[in-house]
Design a protein around this motif. Sequence first.
Motif, mmCIF file in Angstrom:
data_model
loop_
_atom_site.group_PDB
_atom_site.id
_atom_site.type_symbol
_atom_site.label_atom_id
_atom_site.label_comp_id
_atom_site.label_asym_id
_atom_site.label_seq_id
_atom_site.Cartn_x
_atom_site.Cartn_y
_atom_site.Cartn_z
ATOM 1 N N ASP A 1 0.869 -1.184 0.000
ATOM 2 C CA ASP A 1 0.000 0.000 0.000
ATOM 3 C C ASP A 1 0.907 1.235 0.000
ATOM 4 O O ASP A 1 1.563 1.518 1.010
ATOM 5 N N PRO A 2 0.950 1.997 -1.091
ATOM 6 C CA PRO A 2 1.846 3.161 -1.156
ATOM 7 C C PRO A 2 1.492 4.259 -0.166
ATOM 8 O O PRO A 2 2.271 5.199 -0.001
ATOM 9 N N ASN A 3 0.341 4.164 0.496
ATOM 10 C CA ASN A 3 -0.066 5.203 1.453
ATOM 11 C C ASN A 3 0.280 4.844 2.898
ATOM 12 O O ASN A 3 -0.014 5.630 3.804
ATOM 13 N N ALA A 4 0.845 3.690 3.140
ATOM 14 C CA ALA A 4 1.166 3.275 4.510
ATOM 15 C C ALA A 4 2.134 4.262 5.149
ATOM 16 O O ALA A 4 3.058 4.751 4.497
ATOM 17 N N ALA A 5 1.932 4.530 6.442
ATOM 18 C CA ALA A 5 2.709 5.585 7.101
ATOM 19 C C ALA A 5 3.755 5.075 8.083
ATOM 20 O O ALA A 5 4.590 5.855 8.545
ATOM 21 N N SER A 6 3.735 3.790 8.436
ATOM 22 C CA SER A 6 4.687 3.285 9.417
ATOM 23 C C SER A 6 4.767 1.766 9.326
ATOM 24 O O SER A 6 3.838 1.116 8.826
ATOM 25 N N PRO A 7 5.864 1.172 9.829
ATOM 26 C CA PRO A 7 5.947 -0.285 9.867
ATOM 27 C C PRO A 7 4.820 -0.926 10.665
ATOM 28 O O PRO A 7 4.297 -1.977 10.280
ATOM 29 N N ALA A 8 4.422 -0.290 11.777
ATOM 30 C CA ALA A 8 3.339 -0.852 12.586
ATOM 31 C C ALA A 8 2.031 -0.857 11.806
ATOM 32 O O ALA A 8 1.245 -1.818 11.885
ATOM 33 N N GLU A 9 1.783 0.199 11.051
ATOM 34 C CA GLU A 9 0.571 0.251 10.226
ATOM 35 C C GLU A 9 0.607 -0.838 9.157
ATOM 36 O O GLU A 9 -0.407 -1.479 8.867
ATOM 37 N N THR A 10 1.771 -1.062 8.570
ATOM 38 C CA THR A 10 1.910 -2.125 7.569
ATOM 39 C C THR A 10 1.577 -3.480 8.169
ATOM 40 O O THR A 10 0.798 -4.263 7.601
ATOM 41 N N LEU A 11 2.154 -3.782 9.319
ATOM 42 C CA LEU A 11 1.903 -5.071 9.965
ATOM 43 C C LEU A 11 0.430 -5.222 10.329
ATOM 44 O O LEU A 11 -0.159 -6.301 10.150
ATOM 45 N N ALA A 12 -0.172 -4.148 10.837
ATOM 46 C CA ALA A 12 -1.587 -4.216 11.203
ATOM 47 C C ALA A 12 -2.440 -4.523 9.976
ATOM 48 O O ALA A 12 -3.353 -5.359 10.026
ATOM 49 N N ARG A 13 -2.153 -3.851 8.864
ATOM 50 C CA ARG A 13 -2.940 -4.089 7.652
ATOM 51 C C ARG A 13 -2.798 -5.529 7.159
ATOM 52 O O ARG A 13 -3.775 -6.169 6.757
ATOM 53 N N LEU A 14 -1.593 -6.058 7.214
ATOM 54 C CA LEU A 14 -1.378 -7.441 6.772
ATOM 55 C C LEU A 14 -2.153 -8.427 7.646
ATOM 56 O O LEU A 14 -2.760 -9.378 7.138
ATOM 57 N N ARG A 15 -2.145 -8.202 8.970
ATOM 58 C CA ARG A 15 -2.881 -9.099 9.863
ATOM 59 C C ARG A 15 -4.394 -8.959 9.647
ATOM 60 O O ARG A 15 -5.132 -9.945 9.675
ATOM 61 N N ILE A 16 -4.857 -7.731 9.433
ATOM 62 C CA ILE A 16 -6.289 -7.497 9.205
ATOM 63 C C ILE A 16 -6.736 -8.186 7.919
ATOM 64 O O ILE A 16 -7.786 -8.846 7.875
ATOM 65 N N HIS A 17 -5.943 -8.074 6.876
ATOM 66 C CA HIS A 17 -6.301 -8.709 5.608
ATOM 67 C C HIS A 17 -6.256 -10.231 5.716
ATOM 68 O O HIS A 17 -7.102 -10.918 5.129
ATOM 69 N N GLU A 18 -5.279 -10.743 6.447
ATOM 70 C CA GLU A 18 -5.208 -12.191 6.637
ATOM 71 C C GLU A 18 -6.444 -12.722 7.352
ATOM 72 O O GLU A 18 -6.835 -13.880 7.167
ATOM 73 N N ALA A 19 -7.069 -11.866 8.156
ATOM 74 C CA ALA A 19 -8.286 -12.259 8.877
ATOM 75 C C ALA A 19 -9.531 -12.139 7.998
ATOM 76 O O ALA A 19 -10.646 -12.403 8.463
ATOM 77 N N GLY A 20 -9.343 -11.743 6.748
ATOM 78 C CA GLY A 20 -10.469 -11.632 5.834
ATOM 79 C C GLY A 20 -11.227 -10.326 5.920
ATOM 80 O O GLY A 20 -12.325 -10.200 5.369
ATOM 81 N N LEU A 21 -10.666 -9.330 6.599
ATOM 82 C CA LEU A 21 -11.315 -8.026 6.751
ATOM 83 C C LEU A 21 -10.709 -7.050 5.742
ATOM 84 O O LEU A 21 -9.514 -7.082 5.479
ATOM 85 N N ARG A 22 -11.562 -6.167 5.193
ATOM 86 C CA ARG A 22 -11.099 -5.281 4.123
ATOM 87 C C ARG A 22 -11.491 -3.820 4.381
ATOM 88 O O ARG A 22 -12.389 -3.284 3.739
ATOM 89 N N PRO A 23 -10.812 -3.168 5.300
ATOM 90 C CA PRO A 23 -11.085 -1.735 5.513
ATOM 91 C C PRO A 23 -10.438 -0.892 4.421
ATOM 92 O O PRO A 23 -9.591 -1.382 3.657
#
Length: 245
Positions: free
Chosen positions: A138-160
Motif C-alpha cells: 500500500d503506497p499510502n502506509a505511514a509506518s511499519p506498525a501500520e503495515t503489519l496491522a494491515r497485513l494481519r487485518i487482511h489475513e483475517a479476511g477483513l477489508r477496511p
Amino acid sequence: MRVRLLAEQWSAPHLVVSHSAAAWLWDIEFRDVTAEFTAMRRTLSRKQTGVRCLSLAERDVVVRRGLRCTGVDRTLGDLLRSAGQDDAVIGVESALTWRRIRTFRRGPLTTLDRVAAEVAKPRTHGRHQALQRLRLVDPNAASPAETLARLRIHEAGLRPTSQAELTTPEGRRVRPDFLFTREGVVVEIEGYAYHGSREAHRRDLARFNDLQLCPQVRLVLRFTASEVMHAPANIITRIRQALTH
C-alpha cells in the motif's frame, strides 16, 4: 554496522552490500538488519557467511556512504524475493513514502512502478513470490506498525479502506489508518516507536479527537505498535467485536 560493512568490503572489494544491509544504508525501515553482501558468481572463491551468489550487474551497484551497495530498486527487489513477507512489505512501503528516520525526515526513494519493473525482470529464483508480495503493498502506509496491522487485518479476511479522507464538522481533514465504512469503525495504530517523537504523538492524539467528531465515525479503536507486533490476534478479536455491535 557501517564499520563492519566497510571492513568486509575492504578485505573483499568484489562484495556488494545488499538485502537488509543495503536497506539500512538507504534508510529504509527493516526490522532485522544483518551484514549481507552479494558477489557475482565468477568472483566468489569460497563460502562466506552473509554472502549470496546472485546475478549482479554493474548498473545495479551504486556508492552510498562510501560503500558499494545495490541501488534502491534492486535492494527492494531482493527483499521481495528472499526476505520474510512482513519485512519485505515493510521495506517497500518505507521506501515509497516520507518517513522519520532517527533525527531526520526522509523523502520517498522510488516509485511503485519502478519496483514493479525490477521484480518483473526474468530472474527465475523468487520472481513469482516477489510479484505476489508486491500486490500486498500500500503506497499510502505511514509506518511499519501500520503495515503489519494491515497485513494481519487482511489475513483475517477483513477489508477496511486505508487512509480514507474524512472531514470534521469544522472542516478539518483527517485520514484514519483504517476505516470500515459501513460500520463506521476506525482503527488507528499509535506508539512512540514509530511516530518519532512526543510531539508527533501529541498530534496523533489530536487527530484521534478529530476522528470522533466525523459524522461517518461511530467508534475509534486505538492500538499500540507493541500490540500489533506481539498480540495481533487480540486486535482482530476487538475489531470483529466492534464490527458486530
